[in-house]
Write an enzyme that holds these catalytic residues in place. Structure first.
Site, mmCIF file in Angstrom:
data_model
loop_
_atom_site.group_PDB
_atom_site.id
_atom_site.type_symbol
_atom_site.label_atom_id
_atom_site.label_comp_id
_atom_site.label_asym_id
_atom_site.label_seq_id
_atom_site.Cartn_x
_atom_site.Cartn_y
_atom_site.Cartn_z
ATOM 1 N N LYS A 64 -7.115 -47.902 52.430
ATOM 2 C CA LYS A 64 -6.468 -47.884 53.757
ATOM 3 C C LYS A 64 -7.341 -48.569 54.807
ATOM 4 O O LYS A 64 -7.013 -48.563 55.996
ATOM 5 C CB LYS A 64 -6.233 -46.424 54.192
ATOM 6 C CG LYS A 64 -5.129 -45.718 53.450
ATOM 7 C CD LYS A 64 -5.141 -44.212 53.660
ATOM 8 C CE LYS A 64 -5.040 -43.753 55.047
ATOM 9 N NZ LYS A 64 -4.992 -42.267 55.144
ATOM 10 N N LYS A 71 -9.981 -47.488 55.981
ATOM 11 C CA LYS A 71 -10.456 -46.431 56.894
ATOM 12 C C LYS A 71 -11.673 -45.812 56.225
ATOM 13 O O LYS A 71 -11.664 -45.529 55.044
ATOM 14 C CB LYS A 71 -9.394 -45.327 57.028
ATOM 15 C CG LYS A 71 -8.422 -45.508 58.186
ATOM 16 C CD LYS A 71 -7.483 -44.317 58.261
ATOM 17 C CE LYS A 71 -7.760 -43.518 59.505
ATOM 18 N NZ LYS A 71 -6.595 -42.743 59.944
HETATM 19 N N1 C2G Z 1 -1.732 -37.963 64.501
HETATM 20 C C1 C2G Z 1 -1.064 -37.573 65.658
HETATM 21 N N2 C2G Z 1 -1.648 -37.771 66.862
HETATM 22 C C2 C2G Z 1 -2.883 -38.333 66.955
HETATM 23 C C3 C2G Z 1 -3.571 -38.725 65.781
HETATM 24 C C4 C2G Z 1 -2.971 -38.525 64.558
HETATM 25 O O1 C2G Z 1 0.064 -37.050 65.592
HETATM 26 N N3 C2G Z 1 -3.429 -38.518 68.192
HETATM 27 C C5 C2G Z 1 -1.064 -37.750 63.208
HETATM 28 C C6 C2G Z 1 -0.832 -39.051 62.437
HETATM 29 O O2 C2G Z 1 0.354 -39.697 62.898
HETATM 30 C C7 C2G Z 1 -0.684 -38.521 61.012
HETATM 31 C C8 C2G Z 1 -1.648 -37.320 61.003
HETATM 32 O O3 C2G Z 1 -1.886 -36.962 62.376
HETATM 33 O O4 C2G Z 1 0.637 -38.050 60.794
HETATM 34 C C9 C2G Z 1 -2.972 -37.641 60.333
HETATM 35 O O5 C2G Z 1 -3.542 -38.746 61.009
HETATM 36 P P1 C2G Z 1 -4.569 -39.682 60.184
HETATM 37 O O6 C2G Z 1 -5.607 -38.843 59.544
HETATM 38 O O7 C2G Z 1 -4.962 -40.829 61.058
HETATM 39 O O8 C2G Z 1 -3.578 -40.217 59.027
HETATM 40 P P2 C2G Z 1 -3.372 -41.708 58.524
HETATM 41 O O9 C2G Z 1 -4.685 -42.361 58.346
HETATM 42 O O10 C2G Z 1 -2.365 -42.312 59.400
HETATM 43 O O11 C2G Z 1 -2.815 -41.439 57.034
HETATM 44 O O12 C2G Z 1 0.040 -42.257 53.377
HETATM 45 C C10 C2G Z 1 -0.023 -41.932 54.744
HETATM 46 C C11 C2G Z 1 -1.436 -42.021 55.274
HETATM 47 O O13 C2G Z 1 -2.341 -41.326 54.425
HETATM 48 C C12 C2G Z 1 -1.497 -41.465 56.687
#
Ligand code: C2G
Length: 130
Positions: free
Chosen positions: A44, A46
């Site tokens: 990803k 990340k």
């Molecule tokens: N999130 C949110 N508000 C934020 C930050 C994050 O609502 N200010 C939500 C994201 O939209 C996601 C969840 O919290 O639904 C987890 O965020 P991340 O850890 O950044 O997830 P991500 O890297 O987007 O991984 O297959 C899908 C991916 O694994 C999603």
């Protein structure tokens, strides 16, 4: 019993993550979180500051979370939905449209992200010594 599924890295857990999990759980009775492994985070593009095993312990301690499973690849979602008899797939609207293919197997809900907070933002402020 209505089963809800979401995925994420959940690094540097913050209120945006908690509000997502809270709202996801409120849509059903049992919330499963697919937690991105350290290896999948590389896919990803990340890098999680906190290793998977610790992020898993942290998520499992949250009252809204009932089960944490590893997210190892993009392709596992359909299998996860079927294996866990998921009724609703939920994720933040930064992913809006990306997972519409799951509508064949379950309801798909994109929730508004919490504004003005992110793991990368928190890391940046730490780096700048704020
Ligand atoms: N999130 C949110 N508000 C934020 C930050 C994050 O609502 N200010 C939500 C994201 O939209 C996601 C969840 O919290 O639904 C987890 O965020 P991340 O850890 O950044 O997830 P991500 O890297 O987007 O991984 O297959 C899908 C991916 O694994 C999603």
């Amino acid at each position: 019993m209505k089963i809800v599924l979401t995925y994420g890295t959940f690094d540097f857990l913050h209120v945006g993550h908690i509000r997502l999990l809270q709202r996801a759980k409120a849509l059903g009775d049992y919330l499963i979180v697919g937690l991105s492994t350290d290896e999948f985070n590389q896919v990803k593009h990340k890098s999680a500051f906190i290793p998977y095993e610790q992020r898993k312990v942290i998520l499992e301690s949250i009252r809204y979370v009932d089960l944490v499973i590893p997210e190892c690849c993009w392709e596992q979602k359909v299998q996860d939905v079927q294996r866990h008899a998921v009724d609703i797939f939920v994720i933040g609207d930064d992913w809006a449209g990306e997972f519409d293919f799951l509508r064949e197997f379950c309801q798909v809900v994109y929730l508004p992200r919490t504004q003005d907070i992110s793991s990368s933002g928190l890391k940046g402020r730490l780096r700048n010594g704020e």
